[in-house]
Design a protein around this motif. Sequence first.
Motif, PDB file in Angstrom:
ATOM      1  N   THR A 179      -5.995  -8.351  59.948  1.00 47.99           N
ATOM      2  CA  THR A 179      -6.514  -9.943  59.212  1.00 47.99           C
ATOM      3  C   THR A 179      -5.517 -11.098  59.369  1.00 47.99           C
ATOM      4  N   GLY A 180      -5.583 -11.170  61.130  1.00 48.81           N
ATOM      5  CA  GLY A 180      -5.140 -12.560  61.695  1.00 48.81           C
ATOM      6  C   GLY A 180      -3.552 -12.658  61.425  1.00 48.81           C
ATOM      7  N   SER A 181      -2.907 -13.954  61.380  1.00 52.60           N
ATOM      8  CA  SER A 181      -1.332 -14.031  61.751  1.00 52.60           C
ATOM      9  C   SER A 181      -0.829 -13.938  60.611  1.00 52.60           C
ATOM     10  N   THR A 182       0.091 -14.021  61.284  1.00 55.26           N
ATOM     11  CA  THR A 182       0.884 -13.305  59.710  1.00 55.26           C
ATOM     12  C   THR A 182       0.664 -14.752  59.212  1.00 55.26           C
ATOM     13  N   SER A 183       0.721 -15.738  59.308  1.00 54.43           N
ATOM     14  CA  SER A 183       0.910 -16.876  58.591  1.00 54.43           C
ATOM     15  C   SER A 183      -0.326 -17.386  57.850  1.00 54.43           C
ATOM     16  N   GLU A 184      -1.617 -16.353  57.332  1.00 55.77           N
ATOM     17  CA  GLU A 184      -2.808 -16.269  57.455  1.00 55.77           C
ATOM     18  C   GLU A 184      -3.047 -15.578  56.604  1.00 55.77           C
ATOM     19  N   ARG A 185      -1.925 -14.535  56.091  1.00 55.09           N
ATOM     20  CA  ARG A 185      -1.650 -12.925  55.409  1.00 55.09           C
ATOM     21  C   ARG A 185      -0.983 -13.048  54.447  1.00 55.09           C
ATOM     22  N   SER A 186      -2.599 -13.013  52.893  1.00 61.42           N
ATOM     23  CA  SER A 186      -2.111 -12.754  52.115  1.00 61.42           C
ATOM     24  C   SER A 186       0.085 -12.198  51.244  1.00 61.42           C
ATOM     25  N   THR A 187      -0.172 -11.700  50.428  1.00 58.87           N
ATOM     26  CA  THR A 187       1.363 -11.402  50.154  1.00 58.87           C
ATOM     27  C   THR A 187       0.771  -9.783  50.372  1.00 58.87           C
ATOM     28  N   SER A 188       0.022  -9.296  49.695  1.00 57.04           N
ATOM     29  CA  SER A 188      -0.528  -7.903  49.574  1.00 57.04           C
ATOM     30  C   SER A 188      -0.747  -7.444  50.932  1.00 57.04           C
ATOM     31  N   VAL A 195     -19.591  -2.068  49.898  1.00 57.81           N
ATOM     32  CA  VAL A 195     -18.369  -2.283  51.312  1.00 57.81           C
ATOM     33  C   VAL A 195     -17.061  -2.906  49.980  1.00 57.81           C
ATOM     34  N   TRP A 196     -16.423  -2.107  50.958  1.00 63.95           N
ATOM     35  CA  TRP A 196     -15.410  -2.213  49.095  1.00 63.95           C
ATOM     36  C   TRP A 196     -13.729  -3.046  51.465  1.00 63.95           C
ATOM     37  N   ARG A 197     -13.133  -3.699  51.129  1.00 62.58           N
ATOM     38  CA  ARG A 197     -12.184  -3.670  51.476  1.00 62.58           C
ATOM     39  C   ARG A 197     -10.821  -4.086  50.591  1.00 62.58           C
ATOM     40  N   PRO A 198      -9.927  -2.453  51.268  1.00 61.34           N
ATOM     41  CA  PRO A 198      -8.829  -3.200  50.296  1.00 61.34           C
ATOM     42  C   PRO A 198      -7.680  -3.481  51.403  1.00 61.34           C
ATOM     43  N   ALA A 199      -6.563  -3.953  50.915  1.00 60.92           N
ATOM     44  CA  ALA A 199      -5.507  -3.863  51.547  1.00 60.92           C
ATOM     45  C   ALA A 199      -4.708  -3.198  51.676  1.00 60.92           C
ATOM     46  N   ALA A 200      -4.969  -2.408  52.965  1.00 60.40           N
ATOM     47  CA  ALA A 200      -4.403  -1.428  53.376  1.00 60.40           C
ATOM     48  C   ALA A 200      -4.587  -0.932  54.419  1.00 60.40           C
ATOM     49  N   PRO A 201      -3.394   0.405  55.145  1.00 54.60           N
ATOM     50  CA  PRO A 201      -4.156   0.482  56.762  1.00 54.60           C
ATOM     51  C   PRO A 201      -5.027   1.781  56.339  1.00 54.60           C
ATOM     52  N   ALA A 202      -6.105   1.464  57.542  1.00 49.03           N
ATOM     53  CA  ALA A 202      -7.476   3.173  57.153  1.00 49.03           C
ATOM     54  C   ALA A 202      -7.437   4.201  57.115  1.00 49.03           C
ATOM     55  N   ALA A 203      -6.043   4.266  57.768  1.00 48.49           N
ATOM     56  CA  ALA A 203      -4.962   5.677  57.125  1.00 48.49           C
ATOM     57  C   ALA A 203      -4.832   6.144  56.180  1.00 48.49           C
ATOM     58  N   ARG A 204      -4.178   5.137  55.814  1.00 49.29           N
ATOM     59  CA  ARG A 204      -4.305   5.272  54.036  1.00 49.29           C
ATOM     60  C   ARG A 204      -4.893   5.721  53.602  1.00 49.29           C
ATOM     61  N   TRP A 222      -7.851   5.989  54.016  1.00 46.98           N
ATOM     62  CA  TRP A 222      -9.096   7.589  54.500  1.00 46.98           C
ATOM     63  C   TRP A 222      -8.001   8.703  53.744  1.00 46.98           C
ATOM     64  N   SER A 223      -7.035   8.819  53.343  1.00 46.63           N
ATOM     65  CA  SER A 223      -6.004   9.907  52.859  1.00 46.63           C
ATOM     66  C   SER A 223      -6.793   9.754  51.035  1.00 46.63           C
ATOM     67  N   VAL A 224      -6.885   8.150  51.064  1.00 46.18           N
ATOM     68  CA  VAL A 224      -7.319   8.793  49.206  1.00 46.18           C
ATOM     69  C   VAL A 224      -8.713   9.383  48.982  1.00 46.18           C
ATOM     70  N   ALA A 237      -8.607   0.453  44.722  1.00 49.16           N
ATOM     71  CA  ALA A 237      -7.381  -1.059  45.242  1.00 49.16           C
ATOM     72  C   ALA A 237      -5.632  -0.533  44.612  1.00 49.16           C
ATOM     73  N   ALA A 238      -5.798  -0.355  42.824  1.00 50.08           N
ATOM     74  CA  ALA A 238      -4.817  -0.193  42.384  1.00 50.08           C
ATOM     75  C   ALA A 238      -4.232   1.265  42.922  1.00 50.08           C
ATOM     76  N   ARG A 239      -4.540   2.088  42.776  1.00 50.06           N
ATOM     77  CA  ARG A 239      -3.911   3.830  43.844  1.00 50.06           C
ATOM     78  C   ARG A 239      -3.562   3.329  44.894  1.00 50.06           C
ATOM     79  N   LEU A 240      -4.201   2.539  45.596  1.00 46.12           N
ATOM     80  CA  LEU A 240      -3.741   1.909  46.924  1.00 46.12           C
ATOM     81  C   LEU A 240      -2.009   1.124  46.722  1.00 46.12           C
ATOM     82  N   ARG A 241      -1.745   0.472  45.533  1.00 47.37           N
ATOM     83  CA  ARG A 241      -0.582  -0.165  45.612  1.00 47.37           C
ATOM     84  C   ARG A 241       0.586   1.059  44.525  1.00 47.37           C
ATOM     85  N   GLU A 242      -0.025   1.475  44.303  1.00 43.72           N
ATOM     86  CA  GLU A 242       1.437   2.545  43.548  1.00 43.72           C
ATOM     87  C   GLU A 242       2.253   2.921  44.721  1.00 43.72           C
TER      88      GLU A 242
END
Length: 174
Positions: free
Chosen positions: A109-118, A7-16, A18-20, A169-174
Amino acid sequence: MFVLESVWRPAAPAARVWSVLADSRFTWPDWWPGLTADSTRPVVGPDGLAAPGAWARLRVRSPLGYALRFRLDLTQAAAPSDGEPGRARLDVSGDLAGLAQVTVSGVSTGSTSERSTSESSTGGSSTEVLLVWQVSPVPAWFRATSRLAPGPLAWAHTRVMRTGERGLAARLRE
C-alpha cells in the motif's frame, strides 16, 4: 454463460483474508448478509483450513426478490505464501452450473505517509480478492430472464457481491 468478476480490496494481510474465506467451519453466512448455508461438509486440511472435498449448499437472496440455491464444491485450494497468491477453485451446481475461482493476493500500500489509518493498523498491507464466476443459469425461468434482461441480473450480482465485500471487511475488523 455468464462470466462475472468482482474485486474486493480488504485492508488486511492476505493470510488473514484467506483464513476467513477458507474457514473450514464455513462461516461466510455469519458475515455475508443474504447468504444462508443450508448444509455443509467440512474437510479440514493440515493447516486447519478448508481442503478439497469440502462443500456447502447455499441459498442467496437477490435484491430483485428471488433466491438462488446452489452448491459449491471445493476442488483446489492453495493458501497464499512467499509472495504467491492463494487460489481456490469451486465447482458450482444447482440453480447455477459452472465454476468459481478465488484468487487472494497481497498488495503493497505504499509508504507509511500514504497509508490510511486502517492500512497502518495492518502493517501497511492490504489484499486483492478476485472472484470469477463462470456459470450458466439452470432453471428455465432463470435462463429466459438472463436472455431477456441480463443487465438487471448483473446488477443484482454486483449488489450481492458488494454486500459480501462489506461483510468481510467488518469481519476482518473484529
